[in-house]
Design a protein around this motif. Structure first.
Motif, short mmCIF file in Angstrom:
data_model
loop_
_atom_site.label_atom_id
_atom_site.label_comp_id
_atom_site.label_asym_id
_atom_site.label_seq_id
_atom_site.Cartn_x
_atom_site.Cartn_y
_atom_site.Cartn_z
N VAL A 196 35.23 42.55 60.01
CA VAL A 196 35.63 41.41 60.83
C VAL A 196 37.15 41.35 60.94
O VAL A 196 37.71 41.14 62.03
N GLU A 197 37.84 41.59 59.82
CA GLU A 197 39.31 41.58 59.83
C GLU A 197 39.86 42.73 60.66
O GLU A 197 40.84 42.57 61.39
N ARG A 198 39.24 43.90 60.55
CA ARG A 198 39.69 45.06 61.33
C ARG A 198 39.51 44.78 62.82
O ARG A 198 40.38 45.11 63.63
N ARG A 199 38.41 44.13 63.19
CA ARG A 199 38.16 43.80 64.60
C ARG A 199 39.19 42.79 65.10
O ARG A 199 39.71 42.92 66.20
N LYS A 200 39.50 41.78 64.26
CA LYS A 200 40.49 40.78 64.66
C LYS A 200 41.86 41.42 64.89
O LYS A 200 42.56 41.08 65.85
N ALA A 224 40.69 54.35 29.28
CA ALA A 224 40.86 54.58 30.70
C ALA A 224 40.82 53.26 31.44
O ALA A 224 40.09 52.34 31.10
N ALA A 225 41.64 53.19 32.45
CA ALA A 225 41.73 51.95 33.22
C ALA A 225 40.68 51.96 34.32
O ALA A 225 40.99 51.88 35.50
N GLY A 226 39.45 52.08 33.96
CA GLY A 226 38.36 52.11 34.94
C GLY A 226 38.24 50.81 35.70
O GLY A 226 37.92 50.79 36.88
N ASN A 227 38.47 49.71 35.03
CA ASN A 227 38.36 48.42 35.70
C ASN A 227 39.44 48.26 36.77
O ASN A 227 39.19 47.73 37.84
N ILE A 228 40.64 48.73 36.49
CA ILE A 228 41.72 48.64 37.47
C ILE A 228 41.44 49.55 38.65
O ILE A 228 41.67 49.18 39.79
N ASP A 229 40.94 50.76 38.36
CA ASP A 229 40.60 51.68 39.44
C ASP A 229 39.54 51.09 40.36
O ASP A 229 39.63 51.21 41.58
N ALA A 230 38.56 50.44 39.78
CA ALA A 230 37.51 49.83 40.59
C ALA A 230 38.07 48.69 41.44
O ALA A 230 37.70 48.53 42.60
N LEU A 231 38.98 47.93 40.85
CA LEU A 231 39.59 46.83 41.59
C LEU A 231 40.42 47.34 42.75
O LEU A 231 40.35 46.81 43.87
N LEU A 232 41.19 48.39 42.52
CA LEU A 232 41.99 48.97 43.60
C LEU A 232 41.11 49.56 44.69
O LEU A 232 41.42 49.47 45.88
N ALA A 233 40.00 50.15 44.28
CA ALA A 233 39.08 50.71 45.27
C ALA A 233 38.46 49.60 46.12
O ALA A 233 38.29 49.75 47.33
N MET A 234 38.15 48.48 45.49
CA MET A 234 37.58 47.36 46.24
C MET A 234 38.60 46.77 47.21
O MET A 234 38.26 46.32 48.30
N GLN A 235 39.86 46.76 46.83
CA GLN A 235 40.89 46.25 47.73
C GLN A 235 41.10 47.17 48.92
O GLN A 235 41.53 46.74 49.98
N GLY A 236 40.81 48.46 48.73
CA GLY A 236 40.97 49.42 49.81
C GLY A 236 39.89 49.32 50.87
O GLY A 236 40.05 49.80 51.98
N ILE A 237 38.77 48.70 50.52
CA ILE A 237 37.69 48.54 51.48
C ILE A 237 38.07 47.45 52.45
O ILE A 237 38.39 46.33 52.06
N GLU A 238 38.04 47.79 53.71
CA GLU A 238 38.47 46.86 54.72
C GLU A 238 37.28 46.12 55.31
O GLU A 238 36.25 46.72 55.60
#
Length: 136
Positions: free
Chosen positions: A62-66, A45-59
């Motif tokens: 500070v960037e959202r405010r900008k 299972a590509a658990g490591n890839i899923d975790a990486l994609l989940a981390m990229q989805g977290i915004e």
């Protein structure tokens, strides 16, 4: 390196091991040993890839405010352009289109309650100007 499997080399039986019969019919060769069986493991299972994609989805807040501040400033700039155009007597339809785009961009939240309140006031002003222009 030697590869065993469906696409690599396999261990086969000698070609001369076919049994001959006296009849003229078709005969299959005898296989002395069954071919080596290997267990096929399911792909991991590509658990490591899923975790990486989940981390990229977290915004990042500070960037959202900008981005929210930039959208608010853009909407205020369009409102200023509309004001200047109306004072000069040049009502431009492209400004109304830019106002509609600015109103659509102001719908998202920034996560900061104070900034969200200011953005909602800017959005209200943009919607009022669009209603005045008859484009809402």
């Amino acid at each position: 390196m030697r590869i065993y499997g469906p696409n690599g080399t396999t261990l086969g039986s000698p070609a001369g091991s076919a049994r001959r019969t006296s009849s003229s019919g078709f005969a299959l060769p005898d296989t002395i040993a069954s071919p080596e069986t290997r267990s096929v493991a399911a792909p991991k299972a590509a658990g490591n890839i899923d975790a990486l994609l989940a981390m990229q989805g977290i915004e990042d807040p500070v960037e959202r405010r900008k981005r929210s501040v930039a959208r608010g400033r853009g909407a205020l700039d369009v409102l200023d352009d509309l004001k200047i155009g109306l004072l000069a007597g040049n009502f431009d339809a492209s400004t109304v289109t830019r106002l509609r785009d600015a109103a659509a961009n102001l719908k998202s939240t920034s996560g900061d309650p104070g900034l969200d309140a200011v953005l909602s006031e800017i959005e209200l002003r943009v919607e009022v100007e669009l209603a005045k222009a008859g484009q809402f």
